[in-house]
Motif scaffolding. Sequence first.
Motif, mmCIF file in Angstrom:
data_model
loop_
_atom_site.group_PDB
_atom_site.id
_atom_site.type_symbol
_atom_site.label_atom_id
_atom_site.label_comp_id
_atom_site.label_asym_id
_atom_site.label_seq_id
_atom_site.Cartn_x
_atom_site.Cartn_y
_atom_site.Cartn_z
ATOM 1 N N UNK A 215 0.842 -1.206 0.000
ATOM 2 C CA UNK A 215 0.000 0.000 0.000
ATOM 3 C C UNK A 215 0.874 1.252 0.000
ATOM 4 N N UNK A 216 1.902 1.245 0.844
ATOM 5 C CA UNK A 216 2.798 2.402 0.904
ATOM 6 C C UNK A 216 3.514 2.626 -0.427
ATOM 7 N N UNK A 217 3.983 1.541 -1.020
ATOM 8 C CA UNK A 217 4.716 1.648 -2.288
ATOM 9 C C UNK A 217 3.829 2.216 -3.382
ATOM 10 N N UNK A 218 2.585 1.723 -3.476
ATOM 11 C CA UNK A 218 1.651 2.217 -4.493
ATOM 12 C C UNK A 218 1.330 3.686 -4.273
ATOM 13 N N UNK A 219 1.090 4.061 -3.033
ATOM 14 C CA UNK A 219 0.766 5.455 -2.732
ATOM 15 C C UNK A 219 1.909 6.392 -3.052
ATOM 16 N N UNK A 220 3.126 5.971 -2.762
ATOM 17 C CA UNK A 220 4.280 6.826 -3.027
ATOM 18 C C UNK A 220 4.559 6.954 -4.519
ATOM 19 N N UNK A 221 4.309 5.870 -5.270
ATOM 20 C CA UNK A 221 4.489 5.925 -6.723
ATOM 21 C C UNK A 221 3.489 6.895 -7.347
ATOM 22 N N UNK A 222 2.259 6.858 -6.868
ATOM 23 C CA UNK A 222 1.259 7.793 -7.372
ATOM 24 C C UNK A 222 1.625 9.222 -7.038
#
Length: 245
Positions: A234-241
Amino acid sequence: MLEQIRIVLVNTSHTGNIGSAARAMKTMGLGELWLVDPVNPIDDQAIALSAGASDILERSTTVATLAEAVADCGLVIGTSARSRTWSWPMLDAREAGNKAIAEAPKHKVALVFGRERTGLSNDELQQCHYHVAIPANPEYSSLNLAMAVQTISYETRMAWLAREQSTDAEPEQDYPLSQDLERFYVHLEETLLETGFIIKPHPGQIMTKLRRLFTRARPEAYELNILRGILTSIQKTGRQRGDNS
């Protein structure tokens, strides 16, 4: 198994109570004592009231916080004499002894006792998997610290004796240590802050309620690893966005 059981006394006021608790432990075959932020260090009064259990006092470990005392424990049971704002999984003294011995072959078990007058704080109780209450006479339920240690230690010894005589061993489950659970809660809170589910100036009681949920569920070690992996995803996806916006 008894060597895996740890007695933890939190912020004890009177050194005599520490000595009396050591005596109670030794009569039941328990030998590992941890002291969390005692008001006074072990002294002659503690040694005198230990009545031959001074070796437990000599081997005791003193730390500043409960988190340090239970970091390497897979099961933490805290004594509680009164109901709290948030309900928590409860045991009686016999159930606490049985559960402690059932899990002792796998990891350290901490039996935690609070201050003489006020017991454990809510924050400290939230670091425990279970709370235990001794069902004393409601018209006179005044148990001193050493009596409480004696009662829980006795039930632990009785559970050990029963297990020694039994041929039906329960399957052992691999639970995370207390320090691993605390890392998970930190990770969970960080993720909820990043997603906006928790607003930092107004966190409310979300983390307290989530602690209660996961304490009740008691995830095993591999399940906790799955949850940590989900949070990382979840953190990785949010940071990529965020990087792409």
